[in-house]
Design an enzyme around this catalytic site. Structure first.
Site, PDB file in Angstrom:
ATOM      1  CD  GLU A 178      -2.984  -1.189   2.215  1.00  0.00           C
ATOM      2  OE1 GLU A 178      -2.762  -0.608   3.286  1.00  0.00           O
ATOM      3  OE2 GLU A 178      -4.068  -1.769   1.969  1.00  0.00           O
ATOM      4  CD  GLU A 369      -4.035  -6.129   2.362  1.00  0.00           C
ATOM      5  OE1 GLU A 369      -4.870  -5.508   3.037  1.00  0.00           O
ATOM      6  OE2 GLU A 369      -2.817  -5.887   2.367  1.00  0.00           O
TER       7      GLU A 369
END
Ligand code: BG6
Length: 472
Positions: A178, A369
């Site tokens: 991320e 995810e």
């Protein structure tokens, strides 16, 4: 068979994802050094951290679910569900305890050899995040994290070591978890303690530049050391909508979205996008770009785009952005329900994002995810009934299938937290994602016993039928 049949591609990868610091525990075992996660209270994403481990305090990552010692049992359960993919991270501070050493720690390397062998033995491909919110603490305290260009050298050394060591075992690699969260949570993403202040943006963009250069180096090293494997990037890309069709809402939402896509634009297209120059001009940002770096970024772009998707959020022009979910504070989407942690449930948003990303980059996508984090209770029958999780995953998988029909190339799906782990956002165990329950509470009590939830058999059937069961 028609191209429009509701099936997933035959080679679609199914599995789950965790991060070392949220699962392994053993924070100081076999030579491991402390990472930034090991001094974080309330979750690494919360940003509340100490400078050093304080023995009087409780840190959830120190024991986590003890995956370090129990991985064989856990991998066997993943295999029982039929996983063909398992994403985890290598804890950088197991390999280089302080981060700036010349030689790696053999015991740390051996642990991942054993883990990957176990996965491969069960027919599960390991997929690796090289840095998942767990930079060695020493690099944060002594060097100021990714604000300091020296981290590029240390990261290169780390990549060289792990690529050489695991090149026969790991096909898919991702650089920084991320990475686009650098602006929202600079400590987790970049090991930088950047507070509010006039130079905040300058510092964030400089640290981002260093991360982007390191990403390009990792791709370069990957091609040199293991040309048969792939190095991709990883972003948080939940969906982002304007609150209304007012052009101000629409354009400002678009601008905010681009602040995330800025990272994938550079890592996949190989250059800084035009809109970045206006931001830098208006904020008087002068990047220190060293000779050869722009060429390096141009020549070494990522092979795929991996991303997390949990929710969607909504933005109203002029409102500040919430750090945890991305949208504007107090602006709700009236069309969506929420989890008991207040995260919107928006399966169609996932189809939207897949299309948005594939239209923009035409590179393979990986959903690494996605999941339902909530509070599970053990019922009187001793079981954990979690129909809400099944419902969430089912709806999201159906939208992934739609995105595949739309033409998006999607390589696989790794459900977040297939076994309960420590929450990165809250530091709790109570916020559970797993198909497998772990007996441990927020204060570290519990036997660590693993118990299958109802969703375990459901996900098993999805994988067994390559997604066909979703449509029955
Ligand atoms: C992602 C992180 O942001 O979200 C994970 O990559 C994290 O590390 C996941 O666990 C879910 O967030 P949370 O706060 O529910 O753990």
């Amino acid at each position: 068979m028609s191209k429009l049949d509701k099936v997933f591609p035959e080679n679609f990868l199914w599995g789950g994802a965790i991060a070392a610091n949220q699962a392994e525990g053993a924070w100081n075992v076999d030579g491991k050094g402390p990472s930034i996660a090991d001094v974080s209270r309330g979750g690494i994403i919360s940003g509340v951290s100490d400078m050093a481990v304080d023995p009087t305090k409780f840190y959830a990552s120190h024991e986590a679910i003890d995956f370090y010692h129990r991985y064989k049992e856990d991998v066997a359960l993943f295999a029982e569900m039929g996983f063909t993919l398992f994403r985890t991270s290598i804890a950088w501070s197991r390999i280089f305890p302080k981060g700036d050493e010349d030689a790696p720690n053999e015991a740390g390397l051996q642990f991942y050899d054993d883990l990957f062998d176990e996965l491969l033995h069960h027919g599960i491909q390991p997929m690796i995040t090289i840095s998942h919110y767990e930079t060695p603490l020493h690099l944060a305290n002594e060097y100021g994290g990714w604000e300091n260009e020296k981290l590029i050298t240390f990261f290169n050394r780390y990549c060289e070591v792990i690529f050489n060591r695991y090149k026969e075992k790991v096909k898919y690699w991702m650089t920084f978890n991320e990475v686009n969260n650098m602006h929202k949570i600079p400590f987790a993403t970049g090991a930088c303690r950047i507070e509010e202040g006039p130079d905040r943006l300058q510092r964030l963009y400089q640290a981002s530049h260093n991360l982007l250069v390191a990403n390009a180096h990792a791709v370069r090293l990957g091609k040199e050391i293991m040309p048969q494997n792939q190095v991709g990037c990883m972003l948080s890309l939940s969906a982002f909508y304007p609150n209304t069709c007012h052009p101000d809402d629409v354009f400002e939402a678009y601008e905010f979205r681009r602040r995330s896509l800025f990272y994938s634009d550079v890592m996949l297209r190989g250059h800084y996008p035009a809109y970045a120059y206006r931001i830098w001009d208006e904020n008087n940002i002068k990047l220190n770009i060293r000779p050869g770096e722009l060429e390096l970024i141009r020549d070494h772009t990522c092979a795929f785009l991996a991303f997390s998707y949990y929710l969607s959020s909504t933005h109203k022009a002029g409102m500040p952005i919430l750090s945890s979910t991305g949208g504007s504070r107090g602006i709700d989407n009236p069309y969506l329900e929420k989890t008991n942690y207040g995260w919107t449930i928006d399966p169609k948003g996932l189809r939207y994002v897949c299309n948005e990303l594939y239209d923009r980059y035409e590179k393979p996508l990986f959903i690494v995810e996605n999941g339902y984090g909530g509070i599970d209770e053990i019922s009187e029958d001793g079981k954990i009934h979690d129909p809400y999780r099944v419902d969430y995953v089912k709806k999201h998988l159906i939208e992934i299938q739609e995105a595949i029909l739309d033409g998006c190339e999607i390589l696989g799906y790794a459900y977040w937290g297939p076994i309960d782990i420590v929450s990165a956002g809250t530091g709790e165990m109570r916020k559970r994602y797993g198909f497998i329950y772990v007996d441990r509470d927020n204060d570290g009590n519990g036997t660590l016993e693993r118990i299958k939830k109802d969703s375990f058999d459901w996900y098993k059937e999805v994988i067994e039928t390559n997604g066909r069961s979703l449509f029955e």
